[in-house]
Design a protein around this motif. Structure first.
Motif, PDB file in Angstrom:
ATOM      1  N   VAL A   1      -5.916   0.570  -2.061  1.00 21.28           N
ATOM      2  CA  VAL A   1      -4.882  -0.206  -2.747  1.00 21.28           C
ATOM      3  C   VAL A   1      -5.527  -1.180  -3.723  1.00 21.28           C
TER       4      VAL A   1
ATOM      5  N   SER B   1       4.327  -0.062  -4.526  1.00 23.04           N
ATOM      6  CA  SER B   1       3.416   0.253  -5.628  1.00 23.04           C
ATOM      7  C   SER B   1       4.194   0.614  -6.890  1.00 23.04           C
TER       8      SER B   1
ATOM      9  N   ASP C   1      -3.957  -7.445   4.053  1.00 23.76           N
ATOM     10  CA  ASP C   1      -4.520  -6.458   4.971  1.00 23.76           C
ATOM     11  C   ASP C   1      -4.368  -6.997   6.383  1.00 23.76           C
TER      12      ASP C   1
ATOM     13  N   PHE D   1      -1.563  -8.698  -1.718  1.00 24.04           N
ATOM     14  CA  PHE D   1      -1.757  -7.644  -0.741  1.00 24.04           C
ATOM     15  C   PHE D   1      -2.341  -8.241   0.531  1.00 24.04           C
TER      16      PHE D   1
ATOM     17  N   GLU E   1      -7.339   2.512   3.746  1.00 24.88           N
ATOM     18  CA  GLU E   1      -6.166   2.233   2.928  1.00 24.88           C
ATOM     19  C   GLU E   1      -6.282   0.944   2.119  1.00 24.88           C
ATOM     20  N   ALA E   2      -6.762  -0.098   2.774  1.00 27.95           N
ATOM     21  CA  ALA E   2      -6.830  -1.387   2.093  1.00 27.95           C
ATOM     22  C   ALA E   2      -7.700  -1.264   0.831  1.00 27.95           C
TER      23      ALA E   2
ATOM     24  N   GLY F   1       0.827  -1.198   0.000  1.00 23.95           N
ATOM     25  CA  GLY F   1       0.000   0.000   0.000  1.00 23.95           C
ATOM     26  C   GLY F   1       0.859   1.244   0.000  1.00 23.95           C
TER      27      GLY F   1
END
Ligand code: XMP
Length: 513
Positions: free
Chosen positions: A261, A229, A249, A247, A257-258, A224
Motif C-alpha cells: 500500500v 484506494s 498498519d 494508512f 500488504e502494508a 489497503g
C-alpha cells in the motif's frame, strides 16, 4: 437523465445499477426531498417510483409529488411506486388477502412496449414479488398488461400518457428478464440513448467532489483495500495535493500488504501519505479479548484514536473521505420500520467526523463492488490491485476466533499466503469473491514423522458472491484441497490439520466473526 424517487425499498439502488448497466444515467432522491422546484431544475426525461416498506393505507404515508404526473414524461411505478401512483391518479389500493412474496409468474394480457421482447399475449414470465397491498381499481386511462393468479393488476399501463406500473421488482436478479423490462422503459418508452459509461461517472464524480470540497483539505483513510484506494485516487484527481492519505498498519493485515500500500501510493501515485505502524498497540489492546463484537469494537475504537492522532499531525482537514459503498449504507437508507439488527459492527471511522469537526466525502456511495473495480480500472489502478479480494477492516483479528496473539497472527498470515498462492497458481483467484484462512482455537492430535503433534486446526474458506450480501462456498476439486492442506501442514509450524468450510451465506456469514 432519469430521476428515481426513493420510497425506501432495500433494493432501490439496484434500479440505478440496472440502469447504469444499460448506459442510463440516473439519480436517486428520497421522496421527501423532491418538490416542484427540484423537478423543474432536474428536468428528468423519465421518472421511476421505487418500492418501499410503507402501506398506501397508513396515515401520512409517502406520496410522489403530483407534478411528476403533469410533466408529460414517462413514469414507471414499481411495487409501492405503482400503488401510490394508482392512489394519486384516482384508483384504489387495498390490503391483499393473499400476500405474495418471492417467485411468481405473470401472464401477459396485452401488448405493450414495456414487455417488448418477452413474448406476446399469453406468455408467462417469472418475476419476483414482495408486497402486502394490491391495486384493486386502476385509474382512468389505464389497462392491465399482465396478471398473476392473485393480482389482476400485476402490471398496468396508460400508453397514451406513458405511465406504467408493476407490482413485481424488475430490478432484482430474481426477475431474470427484469433488466430488459427496465431497458424497454428507458430506451423504447422514454427514448433515452444509453450512452453513459464509467468514464462519464468518473468525470461527474470528480466534478461533484470539487463542488463539495471547494478549496478545503481532505483526509482519506487508506485501508489497503480496493474501495478506499479507488476513493483516494479519485480524490487525488479531483483536488490534487489537498488530499492527504492516512494508512494505519494494525499488524493485522495480510502478508506484505502494508508495504504494498505504502509503495503504491507514495511511489506510484505520489499521493501524500502518512503511515502509522501500530502493531503493538493493537495487539496489546486485544490481549485476552475473545468476544467477536468486543474485538471489533476494540479495534474500531483504537483505529479512530490512531487515525485522529495522525490526521492531526498531518495538519487536520475540513473533510474526511471514506470509501463507503452502497451495500454498506443499505441499512441506513430505509426510513420505515425499526433499526435493523446488528449482525456485526462494521469497522469504519464512524464518529470521527464529529470529533474532529470534519464533513464526510463519500464518492463511492452509490456503487457496488464490481462497479468500484471498473472505476478503479478507469482511473488506471493496476489490474492486480483492483481485482483483489475484499478484506475486512478488523483484519486477521476476526479470522482468529478466541484471543488474538502475535504468534497466532503470524501463523495465520503464513498459511493464508500459501492458500492464496495456490489459488492464483490454479488460475482460480478471479473466479472467487473472497478466499482466506481461519485459525481455530482448537488443537488436535496428529502424527508427523514418528512423533505426536498437538497443534491448531486451520479452516479454509472461499466463496463466490455478487455483492457480499449472499454467498456460496466455492467447489474446489479434492486434488486442489489436498495440495493446499499438504503444503500448509508441511510449511506452517503450529498447524497440523486443515478443514474446508462448506457453509453458504445465509445461514453463515462470509467471515467467521
Ligand atoms: P460477512 O462476514 O458479514 O461479510 O458476511 C461480508 C463482507 O464484508 C466484509 N467485512 C467487512 N468489511 N469492515 C469491512 O470493511 C468490516 O468490519 C467487515 N466485516 C466483514 C467481509 O470480508 C465480506 O467481504
Amino acid at each position: 437523465k432519469l430521476l428515481v424517487i426513493d420510497f425506501g425499498s432495500q433494493v432501490t439502488q439496484l434500479i440505478a445499477r440496472r440502469l447504469r448497466e444499460s448506459g442510463i444515467y440516473c439519480e436517486i432522491h428520497p421522496f421527501n426531498k423532491v418538490d416542484d422546484a427540484f423537478l423543474q431544475k432536474f428536468a428528468p426525461k423519465a421518472v421511476i417510483l421505487s418500492g418501499g416498506p410503507a402501506s398506501v393505507h397508513g396515515e401520512g404515508t409517502p406520496r410522489a409529488p403530483q407534478r411528476v404526473f403533469e410533466m408529460g414524461i414517462p413514469v414507471l411505478g414499481i411495487c409501492y411506486g405503482e400503488q401510490t401512483m394508482c392512489a394519486q391518479l384516482g384508483g384504489s389500493v387495498e390490503p391483499a388477502q393473499e400476500r405474495e412474496f418471492g417467485r411468481a409468474d405473470i401472464e401477459i394480457v396485452a401488448e405493450s412496449p414495456l414487455f417488448e421482447g418477452l413474448g406476446g399475449v399469453g406468455h408467462s414470465e417469472r418475476v419476483w414479488m414482495s408486497h402486502g397491498d394490491r391495486v384493486n381499481a386502476i385509474p382512468q386511462g389505464f389497462h392491465p398488461i399482465a396478471v398473476t393468479r392473485h393480482a389482476p393488476f400485476a402490471a398496468i399501463a396508460d400508453e397514451s400518457r406513458r405511465f406504467y406500473g408493476v407490482q413485481f421488482h424488475p430490478e432484482v436478479v430474481n426477475t431474470p428478464r427484469g433488466a430488459l423490462i427496465l431497458r424497454n422503459f428507458t430506451h423504447r418508452i422514454a427514448n433515452m440513448h444509453g450512452d453513459w459509461t464509467m468514464a462519464a461517472f468518473k468525470d461527474e464524480a470528480i466534478a461533484k467532489i470539487r463542488e463539495q470540497v471547494g478549496d478545503g483539505k481532505v483526509i482519506c483513510g487508506l485501508s489497503g483495500g480496493v474501495d478506499s484506494s479507488v476513493a483516494a485516487v479519485l480524490l487525488h484527481e479531483a483536488i490534487g495535493d489537498r488530499l492527504t492519505c492516512v494508512f494505519v498498519d494494525t499488524g493485522l493485515m495480510r502478508h506484505g500488504e502494508a508495504d504494498q500500500v505504502v509503495e503504491l501510493f507514495r511511489e506510484h501515485y505520489n499521493i501524500p501519505l502518512v503511515a502509522a505502524y501500530e502493531e503493538e498497540r493493537f495487539l496489546s489492546a486485544l490481549e485476552g479479548v475473545s468476544d467477536p463484537e468486543t474485538k471489533r469494537k476494540t479495534i474500531g475504537k483504537l483505529f479512530i484514536d490512531v487515525f485522529e492522532e495522525n490526521a492531526r499531525m498531518a495538519g487536520g482537514a475540513d473533510f474526511l473521505a471514506q470509501g463507503t459503498l452502497y451495500p454498506d449504507v443499505i441499512e441506513s437508507v430505509s426510513f420505515a420500520g425499526g433499526p435493523s439488527v446488528t449482525i456485526k459492527s462494521h469497522h469504519n471511522v464512524g464518529g470521527l467526523p464529529e470529533r474532529m469537526n470534519m464533513k464526510l466525502v463519500e464518492p463511492l456511495r452509490e456503487l457496488f463492488k464490481d462497479e468500484v473495480r471498473e472505476l478503479g480500472r478507469e482511473l488506471g489502478l493496476p489490474e492486480a490491485f483492483v481485482g483483489r479480494h475484499p478484506f475486512p477492516g478488523p483484519g486477521l483479528a476476526i479470522r482468529i476466533p478466541g484471543a488474538v496473539t502475535k504468534e497466532k497472527a503470524d501463523i495465520l498470515r503464513h498459511a493464508d499466503r500459501i492458500y492464496i498462492e495456490e489459488i492464483r497458481n490454479a488460475g482460480l483467484y478471479d473466479a472467487i469473491w473472497q478466499a482466506f484462512a481461519v485459525l481455530l482455537p482448537v488443537q488436535t492430535v496428529g502424527v508427523m514423522g514418528d512423533a505426536r503433534t498437538y497443534d491448531h486446526v486451520l479452516a479454509l474458506r472461499a466463496v463466490t458472491s455478487v455483492d457480499g450480501m449472499t454467498a456460496d462456498y466455492f467447489p474446489f476439486d479434492h486434488d486442489f484441497l489436498g495440495r493446499v492442506a499438504t503444503r500448509i501442514i508441511n510449511e506452517v509450524r503450529g498447524v497440523n490439520r486443515v478443514v474446508y468450510d462448506v457453509t453458504s451465506k445465509p445461514p453463515g456469514t462470509i467471515e467467521w466473526e
